[in-house]
Design an enzyme around this catalytic site. Structure first.
Site, mmCIF file in Angstrom:
data_model
loop_
_atom_site.group_PDB
_atom_site.id
_atom_site.type_symbol
_atom_site.label_atom_id
_atom_site.label_comp_id
_atom_site.label_asym_id
_atom_site.label_seq_id
_atom_site.Cartn_x
_atom_site.Cartn_y
_atom_site.Cartn_z
ATOM 1 N NE ARG A 1 -3.756 2.433 0.782
ATOM 2 C CZ ARG A 1 -3.767 3.684 0.334
ATOM 3 N NH1 ARG A 1 -2.814 4.089 -0.504
ATOM 4 N NH2 ARG A 1 -4.696 4.528 0.698
ATOM 5 C CG HIS B 1 -1.385 6.094 2.291
ATOM 6 N ND1 HIS B 1 -0.670 4.919 2.382
ATOM 7 C CD2 HIS B 1 -2.344 6.010 3.254
ATOM 8 C CE1 HIS B 1 -1.175 4.162 3.335
ATOM 9 N NE2 HIS B 1 -2.187 4.797 3.891
ATOM 10 C CG HIS C 1 -5.202 8.783 5.920
ATOM 11 N ND1 HIS C 1 -5.782 8.280 4.776
ATOM 12 C CD2 HIS C 1 -4.440 7.774 6.429
ATOM 13 C CE1 HIS C 1 -5.391 7.027 4.606
ATOM 14 N NE2 HIS C 1 -4.580 6.698 5.590
ATOM 15 C CD GLU D 1 -3.924 4.090 8.703
ATOM 16 O OE1 GLU D 1 -4.099 4.806 7.693
ATOM 17 O OE2 GLU D 1 -3.107 3.151 8.735
ATOM 18 C CG HIS E 1 0.949 5.680 7.046
ATOM 19 N ND1 HIS E 1 0.362 6.933 7.112
ATOM 20 C CD2 HIS E 1 -0.081 4.805 6.852
ATOM 21 C CE1 HIS E 1 -0.947 6.822 6.972
ATOM 22 N NE2 HIS E 1 -1.242 5.541 6.803
ATOM 23 C CD GLU F 1 -8.494 4.472 0.907
ATOM 24 O OE1 GLU F 1 -7.328 4.420 0.488
ATOM 25 O OE2 GLU F 1 -8.797 4.407 2.120
ATOM 26 C CG HIS G 1 -20.764 -0.611 30.745
ATOM 27 N ND1 HIS G 1 -21.253 -1.809 30.267
ATOM 28 C CD2 HIS G 1 -19.944 -0.129 29.770
ATOM 29 C CE1 HIS G 1 -20.753 -2.049 29.068
ATOM 30 N NE2 HIS G 1 -19.967 -1.044 28.737
ATOM 31 C CG HIS H 1 -18.178 3.893 27.745
ATOM 32 N ND1 HIS H 1 -17.243 3.238 28.515
ATOM 33 C CD2 HIS H 1 -18.855 2.927 27.061
ATOM 34 C CE1 HIS H 1 -17.333 1.938 28.295
ATOM 35 N NE2 HIS H 1 -18.303 1.718 27.421
ATOM 36 C CD GLU I 1 -18.674 0.095 23.784
ATOM 37 O OE1 GLU I 1 -18.922 -1.069 23.425
ATOM 38 O OE2 GLU I 1 -18.924 0.512 24.936
ATOM 39 C CG HIS J 1 -23.679 0.073 26.401
ATOM 40 N ND1 HIS J 1 -23.305 1.329 26.829
ATOM 41 C CD2 HIS J 1 -22.518 -0.596 26.150
ATOM 42 C CE1 HIS J 1 -21.981 1.425 26.834
ATOM 43 N NE2 HIS J 1 -21.483 0.267 26.429
#
Length: 256
Positions: free
Chosen positions: A9, A12, A14, A18, A57, A80, A165, A167, A172, A211
């Protein structure tokens, strides 16, 4: 993403950060840091990498049966097609950038390569660039998550429940790796939703929504939880009920 052995790959970067988790096989990452340091390392199943926005990277598959990894970006609007790729520039600016005749770069690709077949690389020492100005990065982009000592709790087997619980600092995002699970999410005004998950599914739980997770399969299940936050935080229902002052409600003995 999946890369066969030797497949590259290309370099490149972004607009987004990532984060990646290796699901199968091994992969080599090459990263250039903000201080012009060079980082090359191999990652195995269960390892992860984190690369900040704008950091260039490249990736290469190392396994004969292919390498598969989960890519996660910190912006839900990621595309992408908006990725910056080195070969995008070659046909336009490379000769001008180096003040050389265009024909010198006639062998350079005229359009993006994106993903292409390469040869199986040698050792990291053999592949590490050498020369004046080349230096090793002082930053660590690879993390051996499965080498950490796990937190052992009761449950985890078929029929077990990850208690209710929530967050307080992040949504999440979950990826289901193994087994079968059921997730129930509670919203305000008595609203709730229950969904079943199998390997390859993705789940989202908004910040602060209570949840719980049930194992509804016949084997232990594995899920990867990701939070866009510097620190993991949660409150459990049992914690809240067990530590609430007695005048605010009766404590549950099981939660003490």
């Amino acid at each position: 993403m999946r890369l066969d052995e030797g497949v590259i790959r290309e370099l490149h970067w972004h607009k987004e950060a990532e984060w990646a988790y290796v699901l199968e096989g091994s992969v080599r990452i090459t990263v250039l840091d903000y201080e012009a340091g060079n980082f090359i390392d191999d990652l195995e199943k269960g390892d992860l990498w984190y690369i900040s926005s704008g950091v260039p990277h490249a990736l290469q598959g190392l396994s004969p049966n292919g390498s598969e990894f989960l890519l996660i970006f910190d912006d839900g609007h990621f595309l992408e097609e908006s990725t910056f790729i080195l070969t995008d520039w070659f046909g336009l600016v490379i000769a001008k950038n180096f003040h050389l005749a265009p024909e010198i770069f006639a062998h350079v690709p005229a359009s993006e390569k994106y993903i292409f077949q390469g040869s199986k690389p040698g050792s990291i020492d053999d592949e590490m660039p050498h020369g004046r100005g080349v230096k090793k990065s002082k930053y660590q982009f690879k993390h051996r998550m499965l080498t950490q000592k796990p937190k052992v709790t009761s449950g985890g087997e078929p029929g077990a429940i990850r208690e209710m619980h929530w967050h307080p600092n992040a949504d999440e995002w979950s990826f289901f790796i193994r087994g079968r699970a059921r997730v129930t999410i509670f919203a305000a005004e008595g609203q709730a939703r229950t969904s079943n998950y199998v390997p390859g599914d993705v789940g989202i739980v908004p910040k602060n929504m209570g949840h719980f997770v049930e194992n509804i399969g016949d084997e232990p299940f594995e899920m990867l939880e990701v939070f866009r936050a510097d620190e993991f935080r949660d409150f459990s229902l049992c914690q809240w009920m067990g530590e609430t002052p007695s005048q605010n409600g009766r404590r549950l003995p099981v939660c003490r």
